[in-house]
Write a protein that holds these residues in place. Structure first.
Motif, PDB file in Angstrom:
ATOM      1  N   LEU A   1      -4.249   0.233   0.546  1.00 49.56           N
ATOM      2  CA  LEU A   1      -3.020   0.407   0.019  1.00 49.56           C
ATOM      3  C   LEU A   1      -1.828   0.514   1.103  1.00 49.56           C
ATOM      4  CD1 LEU A   1      -1.305   0.726  -2.628  1.00 49.56           C
ATOM      5  CD2 LEU A   1      -1.360   3.081  -2.169  1.00 49.56           C
ATOM      6  N   ALA A   2      -2.270   1.144   2.203  1.00 47.00           N
ATOM      7  CA  ALA A   2      -1.149   1.062   3.303  1.00 47.00           C
ATOM      8  C   ALA A   2      -1.236  -0.348   3.871  1.00 47.00           C
ATOM      9  CB  ALA A   2      -1.694   2.191   4.349  1.00 47.00           C
ATOM     10  N   ALA A   3      -2.274  -0.838   4.013  1.00 45.28           N
ATOM     11  CA  ALA A   3      -2.319  -1.991   4.544  1.00 45.28           C
ATOM     12  C   ALA A   3      -1.545  -2.960   3.735  1.00 45.28           C
ATOM     13  CB  ALA A   3      -3.761  -2.809   4.720  1.00 45.28           C
ATOM     14  N   TYR A   4      -1.616  -3.119   2.474  1.00 49.99           N
ATOM     15  CA  TYR A   4      -1.088  -3.943   1.601  1.00 49.99           C
ATOM     16  C   TYR A   4       0.401  -3.689   1.480  1.00 49.99           C
ATOM     17  CZ  TYR A   4      -0.572  -7.338  -2.367  1.00 49.99           C
ATOM     18  OH  TYR A   4      -0.307  -8.381  -2.756  1.00 49.99           O
ATOM     19  N   ALA A   5       0.826  -2.368   1.590  1.00 45.27           N
ATOM     20  CA  ALA A   5       2.040  -2.122   1.519  1.00 45.27           C
ATOM     21  C   ALA A   5       2.899  -2.516   2.694  1.00 45.27           C
ATOM     22  CB  ALA A   5       2.174  -0.533   1.655  1.00 45.27           C
ATOM     23  N   ARG A   6       2.295  -2.921   3.708  1.00 48.64           N
ATOM     24  CA  ARG A   6       2.841  -3.478   4.978  1.00 48.64           C
ATOM     25  C   ARG A   6       3.387  -4.841   4.486  1.00 48.64           C
ATOM     26  NH1 ARG A   6      -0.628  -0.027   8.052  1.00 48.64           N
ATOM     27  NH2 ARG A   6      -2.294  -1.318   8.152  1.00 48.64           N
ATOM     28  N   ARG A   7       2.309  -5.617   3.942  1.00 48.50           N
ATOM     29  CA  ARG A   7       2.746  -6.811   3.507  1.00 48.50           C
ATOM     30  C   ARG A   7       3.865  -6.798   2.455  1.00 48.50           C
ATOM     31  NH1 ARG A   7      -2.363 -10.960   2.564  1.00 48.50           N
ATOM     32  NH2 ARG A   7      -3.466 -10.322   4.408  1.00 48.50           N
TER      33      ARG A   7
END
Length: 289
Positions: A178-184
């Protein structure tokens, strides 16, 4: 292997899901089911700060247009929300949630063998590449959902609710995917629709796909009947009666959309779309959608 176990045992950091405090010694199947149920309750509760209370999904426009019979508000609202669930929210947001959920479970568990060739001749796919494939799969569902949301208000409401969900969920659950997708999303590289983010999050936290989808549909319906109360369409008892009447529809729509593909994410509710478009130009509005 349960999705929660798969998330914990995968070799890529994106699949590492945190266990709640006190759960270390309760890793049995019953404990997993109870924890996933509690996670589902937390995420769909009206107290979770996703900002949904500010949206009516176009319901306010139906009230303003006089399309809910004041003499039979429960029947009229039940019929309207049935159409919402069957032709708009279910095949669009619901199917997108299911696709994002499947992206996590497929890339973190059962499909890993197929990704690596499945015939034993190739080694496991590098974690970084698998993680990137996961995020790309989620992004495809996210972009498709934005594309099928025709009213600008609907797209804005979904993205706004998604960002509120991200702000709280990344702080509370610390799920790497989720954190990785939040950066996107924050970089403007992905729309960040709430349903898609919820699919990613529930999968990483071990909530079964069908349960996650049913929870989302219930949350939408509960929010809609509460919006109807605030619009003085009916009282709290009437709202609960409508919510109970719609449980069979929620069950039906869940079954219809749990296994859909990204290409099947769609919506077919022209009157709902038209009234939502009118709503954004209304002179007086209680809700943001």
């Amino acid at each position: 292997m349960s999705p929660l176990d798969a998330a914990r045992s995968a070799d890529g950091a994106l699949f590492a899901a945190p266990a709640p405090a006190g759960a270390a010694n309760s890793g049995d199947a019953v404990g997993d089911r109870t924890r996933s149920f509690l996670v589902s309750l937390q995420l769909t509760d009206s107290a979770f700060p996703s900002g949904r209370y500010a949206f009516s999904a176009g319901l306010e426009a139906f009230v303003q247009a006089g399309r809910i019979d004041p003499a039979q508000p429960e029947e009229a609202l039940t019929a309207l929300l049935t159409d919402y669930l069957r032709y708009a929210v279910g095949p669009a947001d619901g199917a997108a949630l299911a696709c994002a959920h499947r992206a996590v479970t497929d890339h973190g568990g059962g499909d890993r063998g197929r990704d690596s060739g499945g015939d034993g001749r190739e080694g496991p796919e590098p974690a970084a590449r698998t993680g990137e494939r996961l995020l790309e799969s989620v992004a495809r569902a996210d972009e498709r959902l934005s594309a099928v949301k025709l009213p600008r208000e609907a797209r804005h409401a979904s993205a706004r609710s998604g960002r509120a969900l991200l702000d709280t969920a990344t702080a509370v659950f610390a799920v790497p995917a989720l954190a990785a997708y939040a950066r996107r999303v924050r970089a403007g590289c992905a729309p960040g629709n709430a349903a898609v983010l919820l699919g990613l999050l529930t999968a990483a936290l071990g909530v079964p796909r069908r349960q996650a989808l049913a929870g989302e549909l219930h949350s939408f319906t509960a929010g809609s009947v509460q919006a109807a109360v605030r619009l003085a369409v009916l009282d709290h008892r009437g709202a609960q009666a409508v919510l109970h009447r719609l449980h069979p529809v929620i069950t039906e729509v869940t079954e219809e959309n749990t296994d859909k593909s990204v290409q099947q994410i769609a919506g077919n509710a022209p009157l709902i779309d038209v009234l939502s478009m009118r709503h954004e130009r209304a002179a007086l509005r209680l809700f943001a959608s």
